[in-house]
Write a protein that holds these residues in place. Structure first.
Motif, PDB file in Angstrom:
ATOM      1  N   UNK A  56       0.920  -1.102  -0.133  1.00 49.03           N
ATOM      2  CA  UNK A  56      -0.096   0.118  -0.018  1.00 49.03           C
ATOM      3  C   UNK A  56       0.983   1.348   0.100  1.00 49.03           C
ATOM      4  N   UNK A  57       2.021   1.346   0.633  1.00 45.89           N
ATOM      5  CA  UNK A  57       2.698   2.423   0.887  1.00 45.89           C
ATOM      6  C   UNK A  57       3.437   2.618  -0.570  1.00 45.89           C
ATOM      7  N   UNK A  58       3.729   1.423  -1.148  1.00 47.15           N
ATOM      8  CA  UNK A  58       4.453   1.603  -2.349  1.00 47.15           C
ATOM      9  C   UNK A  58       3.417   2.213  -3.509  1.00 47.15           C
ATOM     10  N   UNK A  59       2.521   1.677  -3.286  1.00 45.65           N
ATOM     11  CA  UNK A  59       0.962   2.052  -4.223  1.00 45.65           C
ATOM     12  C   UNK A  59       0.949   3.821  -4.061  1.00 45.65           C
ATOM     13  N   UNK A  60       0.936   4.025  -2.707  1.00 48.73           N
ATOM     14  CA  UNK A  60       0.810   5.678  -2.565  1.00 48.73           C
ATOM     15  C   UNK A  60       1.829   6.381  -2.879  1.00 48.73           C
ATOM     16  N   UNK A  61       3.007   5.741  -3.095  1.00 44.43           N
ATOM     17  CA  UNK A  61       4.251   6.723  -3.337  1.00 44.43           C
ATOM     18  C   UNK A  61       3.808   7.957  -4.356  1.00 44.43           C
ATOM     19  N   UNK A  63       1.491   9.979  -5.247  1.00 43.28           N
ATOM     20  CA  UNK A  63       0.179  10.385  -4.811  1.00 43.28           C
ATOM     21  C   UNK A  63       0.400  11.678  -4.331  1.00 43.28           C
ATOM     22  N   UNK A  64      -0.557  12.854  -4.798  1.00 39.96           N
ATOM     23  CA  UNK A  64      -0.586  13.946  -4.001  1.00 39.96           C
ATOM     24  C   UNK A  64      -0.826  14.047  -2.540  1.00 39.96           C
ATOM     25  N   UNK A  65      -1.627  13.006  -2.058  1.00 39.15           N
ATOM     26  CA  UNK A  65      -1.754  13.138  -0.645  1.00 39.15           C
ATOM     27  C   UNK A  65      -0.670  12.971   0.075  1.00 39.15           C
ATOM     28  N   UNK A  83      -6.370  17.036  -3.820  1.00 39.78           N
ATOM     29  CA  UNK A  83      -6.719  15.900  -5.006  1.00 39.78           C
ATOM     30  C   UNK A  83      -7.740  15.598  -5.081  1.00 39.78           C
ATOM     31  N   UNK A  84      -8.724  15.743  -4.272  1.00 43.36           N
ATOM     32  CA  UNK A  84     -10.224  15.578  -4.471  1.00 43.36           C
ATOM     33  C   UNK A  84     -10.842  16.553  -5.234  1.00 43.36           C
ATOM     34  N   UNK A  85     -10.448  17.886  -4.873  1.00 39.75           N
ATOM     35  CA  UNK A  85     -10.770  19.184  -5.842  1.00 39.75           C
ATOM     36  C   UNK A  85     -10.532  18.958  -7.131  1.00 39.75           C
ATOM     37  N   UNK A  86      -9.427  18.854  -7.477  1.00 40.16           N
ATOM     38  CA  UNK A  86      -8.823  18.667  -8.610  1.00 40.16           C
ATOM     39  C   UNK A  86      -9.520  17.175  -9.459  1.00 40.16           C
ATOM     40  N   UNK A  87      -9.622  16.115  -8.787  1.00 44.69           N
ATOM     41  CA  UNK A  87     -10.456  15.078  -9.561  1.00 44.69           C
ATOM     42  C   UNK A  87     -11.692  15.606  -9.797  1.00 44.69           C
ATOM     43  N   UNK A 120      -1.266  12.481  -9.499  1.00 46.14           N
ATOM     44  CA  UNK A 120       0.341  11.868  -9.189  1.00 46.14           C
ATOM     45  C   UNK A 120       1.238  12.999  -8.300  1.00 46.14           C
ATOM     46  N   UNK A 121       0.990  14.155  -8.573  1.00 45.21           N
ATOM     47  CA  UNK A 121       1.727  15.428  -8.051  1.00 45.21           C
ATOM     48  C   UNK A 121       1.025  16.684  -8.269  1.00 45.21           C
ATOM     49  N   UNK A 122       1.699  17.903  -8.067  1.00 39.87           N
ATOM     50  CA  UNK A 122       1.065  19.065  -8.303  1.00 39.87           C
ATOM     51  C   UNK A 122       0.930  19.446  -9.741  1.00 39.87           C
ATOM     52  N   UNK A 123       1.393  18.609 -10.634  1.00 43.19           N
ATOM     53  CA  UNK A 123       1.394  18.891 -12.256  1.00 43.19           C
ATOM     54  C   UNK A 123       0.732  17.751 -12.999  1.00 43.19           C
ATOM     55  N   UNK A 124       0.845  16.397 -12.491  1.00 45.12           N
ATOM     56  CA  UNK A 124       0.276  15.530 -13.521  1.00 45.12           C
ATOM     57  C   UNK A 124      -0.933  14.667 -12.994  1.00 45.12           C
ATOM     58  N   UNK A 125      -1.417  14.249 -13.897  1.00 44.03           N
ATOM     59  CA  UNK A 125      -2.800  13.151 -13.453  1.00 44.03           C
ATOM     60  C   UNK A 125      -2.731  12.410 -14.605  1.00 44.03           C
ATOM     61  N   UNK A 126      -2.870  11.030 -13.991  1.00 49.31           N
ATOM     62  CA  UNK A 126      -3.173   9.741 -14.687  1.00 49.31           C
ATOM     63  C   UNK A 126      -4.669   9.436 -14.870  1.00 49.31           C
TER      64      UNK A 126
END
Length: 164
Positions: A56-61, A63-65, A83-87, A120-126
């Motif tokens: 789980x920690x690896x999958x959350x690496x 992640x903006x949160x 993250x929720x706002x952007x989504x 993913x971060x402050x610039x990208x979304x997948x």
């Protein structure tokens, strides 16, 4: 006669005590074996939980949160969950008639709409998109402005081909 009754009673009580002693010894062995088995199961469960937590920690690496450096870009906006706002803003692009404007393909069975979003971060979304039968992924660049508007730019795309 009285002494023979006491002798037989003593022998009978001795046999009962011997039976209880042997029986309790066997029960203790069985209980110890069960305890050892359960302790082994508990240890394997602990290992399993530890492995799951690491996954789980690896999958959350990505992640903006969980990215304090990326979240620092939004401190001045006082958003509770950026993250929720952007989504949510990205999902609003699904509300337009027809295909989602960020998806560069025309839907074949119906309109292509964005389904899943990973900020993913402050610039990208997948994202994942689908028309119900065909699906693909998008890499989107975004910019959250001070007025809380969001600009989305599709950087790359992928449409999976169906193999039947």
């Amino acid at each position: 006669m009285k002494s023979k009754i006491f002798l037989y009673l003593f022998i009978f009580v001795s046999l009962i005590c011997l039976y209880l002693f042997v029986s309790n010894g066997n029960m203790v062995k069985v209980k110890d074996a069960r305890i050892d088995k359960l302790e082994g199961q508990i240890e394997s469960l602990r290992d399993s939980v530890r492995d799951t937590q690491l996954k789980v920690l690896e999958m959350q690496y990505f992640s903006l949160e969980n990215n304090d450096d990326a979240l620092a870009y939004y401190d001045h906006l006082k958003l509770e969950d950026p993250s929720r706002y952007i989504a949510d803003k990205l999902l609003e692009t699904n509300e337009s008639k027809g295909d989602n404007p960020l998806v560069p393909y025309e839907g074949m069975d119906s309109d292509f709409k964005i389904n899943k979003i990973k900020v993913l971060n402050h610039k990208w979304i997948l994202t994942d998109f689908s028309d119900g039968k065909y699906w693909g992924e998008l890499l989107i660049k975004y910019e959250l402005k001070d007025d809380l508007s969001v600009d989305f730019t599709m950087l790359d795309h992928l449409l999976y081909t169906r193999s039947e």
